[in-house]
Design a protein around this motif. Sequence first.
Motif, short mmCIF file in Angstrom:
data_model
loop_
_atom_site.label_atom_id
_atom_site.label_comp_id
_atom_site.label_asym_id
_atom_site.label_seq_id
_atom_site.Cartn_x
_atom_site.Cartn_y
_atom_site.Cartn_z
N ARG A 1 47.35 45.09 55.56
CA ARG A 1 46.41 44.11 55.04
C ARG A 1 45.92 44.52 53.64
NH1 ARG A 1 41.41 41.96 58.49
NH2 ARG A 1 42.66 40.11 58.73
N TRP A 2 45.56 45.82 53.50
CA TRP A 2 45.05 46.28 52.20
C TRP A 2 46.14 46.22 51.14
CZ3 TRP A 2 40.19 46.37 51.11
CH2 TRP A 2 39.27 46.58 52.12
N GLN A 3 47.39 46.50 51.53
CA GLN A 3 48.48 46.43 50.56
C GLN A 3 48.66 45.01 50.04
OE1 GLN A 3 51.94 48.07 52.44
NE2 GLN A 3 51.30 50.18 52.12
N LYS A 4 48.50 44.02 50.92
CA LYS A 4 48.60 42.63 50.47
C LYS A 4 47.50 42.32 49.46
CE LYS A 4 50.68 40.52 54.55
NZ LYS A 4 50.48 39.54 55.63
N ILE A 5 46.30 42.83 49.73
CA ILE A 5 45.18 42.57 48.82
C ILE A 5 45.43 43.21 47.46
CG2 ILE A 5 42.73 43.04 48.42
CD1 ILE A 5 42.34 42.73 51.48
N PHE A 6 45.85 44.51 47.48
CA PHE A 6 46.03 45.21 46.21
C PHE A 6 47.27 44.74 45.44
CE2 PHE A 6 43.35 48.56 48.26
CZ PHE A 6 42.28 48.41 47.40
N LYS A 7 48.22 44.14 46.13
CA LYS A 7 49.41 43.64 45.45
C LYS A 7 49.29 42.17 45.09
CE LYS A 7 52.63 47.02 47.25
NZ LYS A 7 53.88 47.28 47.97
N SER A 8 48.14 41.57 45.35
CA SER A 8 47.97 40.15 45.04
C SER A 8 47.90 39.94 43.53
CB SER A 8 46.71 39.61 45.71
OG SER A 8 45.56 40.14 45.09
N ARG A 9 48.16 38.70 43.13
CA ARG A 9 48.15 38.37 41.70
C ARG A 9 46.74 38.46 41.12
NH1 ARG A 9 51.65 33.16 40.39
NH2 ARG A 9 49.58 32.68 39.63
N LEU A 10 45.75 38.13 41.94
CA LEU A 10 44.37 38.16 41.47
C LEU A 10 43.96 39.59 41.10
CD1 LEU A 10 41.76 36.57 41.00
CD2 LEU A 10 41.14 37.07 43.36
N VAL A 11 44.29 40.55 41.93
CA VAL A 11 43.96 41.94 41.63
C VAL A 11 44.78 42.42 40.44
CG1 VAL A 11 44.03 44.30 42.53
CG2 VAL A 11 43.24 42.44 43.98
N GLY A 12 46.02 41.98 40.33
CA GLY A 12 46.85 42.33 39.19
C GLY A 12 46.27 41.82 37.88
N LEU A 13 45.74 40.60 37.92
CA LEU A 13 45.10 40.07 36.72
C LEU A 13 43.82 40.83 36.39
CD1 LEU A 13 45.54 36.22 37.25
CD2 LEU A 13 46.60 37.64 35.50
N ALA A 14 43.07 41.20 37.43
CA ALA A 14 41.84 41.96 37.21
C ALA A 14 42.14 43.31 36.57
CB ALA A 14 41.10 42.15 38.53
N VAL A 15 43.22 43.94 37.00
CA VAL A 15 43.60 45.22 36.41
C VAL A 15 44.06 45.02 34.97
CG1 VAL A 15 45.29 47.09 36.54
CG2 VAL A 15 44.14 46.31 38.61
N ALA A 16 44.83 43.98 34.73
CA ALA A 16 45.36 43.74 33.39
C ALA A 16 44.25 43.40 32.40
CB ALA A 16 46.39 42.62 33.43
N GLY A 18 40.92 44.01 32.91
CA GLY A 18 39.71 44.71 33.32
C GLY A 18 38.82 45.10 32.16
N ASN A 19 39.38 45.62 31.09
CA ASN A 19 38.58 46.05 29.95
C ASN A 19 37.89 44.86 29.30
OD1 ASN A 19 37.53 47.95 28.19
ND2 ASN A 19 39.14 47.60 26.69
N THR A 20 38.61 43.75 29.18
CA THR A 20 38.03 42.55 28.58
C THR A 20 36.90 42.02 29.44
OG1 THR A 20 40.19 42.02 27.65
CG2 THR A 20 38.57 40.26 27.71
N VAL A 21 37.12 41.98 30.75
CA VAL A 21 36.08 41.51 31.66
C VAL A 21 34.85 42.41 31.59
CG1 VAL A 21 35.54 41.17 34.11
CG2 VAL A 21 37.72 40.38 33.21
N PHE A 22 35.07 43.72 31.50
CA PHE A 22 33.96 44.66 31.40
C PHE A 22 33.14 44.40 30.13
CE2 PHE A 22 32.29 48.78 29.95
CZ PHE A 22 31.46 49.06 31.02
N VAL A 23 33.81 44.21 29.01
CA VAL A 23 33.10 43.96 27.74
C VAL A 23 32.33 42.64 27.82
CG1 VAL A 23 33.43 43.46 25.29
CG2 VAL A 23 34.66 45.35 26.36
N VAL A 24 32.93 41.62 28.42
CA VAL A 24 32.24 40.33 28.55
C VAL A 24 31.00 40.48 29.42
CG1 VAL A 24 32.47 38.01 29.55
CG2 VAL A 24 34.27 38.92 28.09
N LEU A 25 31.11 41.22 30.51
CA LEU A 25 29.94 41.45 31.37
C LEU A 25 28.84 42.20 30.65
CD1 LEU A 25 31.59 42.28 34.81
CD2 LEU A 25 30.35 40.22 34.18
N ILE A 26 29.19 43.18 29.84
CA ILE A 26 28.19 43.92 29.07
C ILE A 26 27.50 42.99 28.08
CG2 ILE A 26 27.87 45.75 27.34
CD1 ILE A 26 28.22 46.79 30.17
N VAL A 27 28.26 42.12 27.41
CA VAL A 27 27.67 41.17 26.47
C VAL A 27 26.72 40.23 27.19
CG1 VAL A 27 28.22 39.22 24.94
CG2 VAL A 27 29.53 41.33 24.78
N ILE A 28 27.11 39.75 28.37
CA ILE A 28 26.24 38.87 29.14
C ILE A 28 24.96 39.59 29.53
CG2 ILE A 28 26.02 37.68 31.37
CD1 ILE A 28 29.00 36.95 31.09
#
Length: 100
Positions: A1-16, A18-28
């Motif tokens: 079950r965890w492998q499906k979650i970590f191999k999902s496209r959503l998690v892949g996009l979050a990893v790809a 991640g830095n941009t999302v982090f900077v946006v959250l800091i700005v917010i």
Amino acid sequence: RWQKIFKSRLVGLAVAYGNTVFVVLIVILVLLLFGGHRTGIGGRKWGGGANPSHPVSPCSLLRRLVTLISQQAVLGASSEAFRKQAEGASQAARRYMEDN
């Protein structure tokens, strides 16, 4: 079950992106801090109105927060060192009492 979650496209996009999302959250968060400072809590300025001629700036709030966090880290490390020292003294006293 965890492998499906970590191999999902959503998690892949979050990893790809991640830095941009982090900077946006800091700005917010910084924008929310500025907005909260401007309106105050309950219509009052930060600091409880003790000195209304010197309003507190967001940069000084962040500086104070960083100072408090670093002081807490130093105190935590110091208390851990004292605890280990006390445990060592307690063990030495036990050995001394057993020997005598």
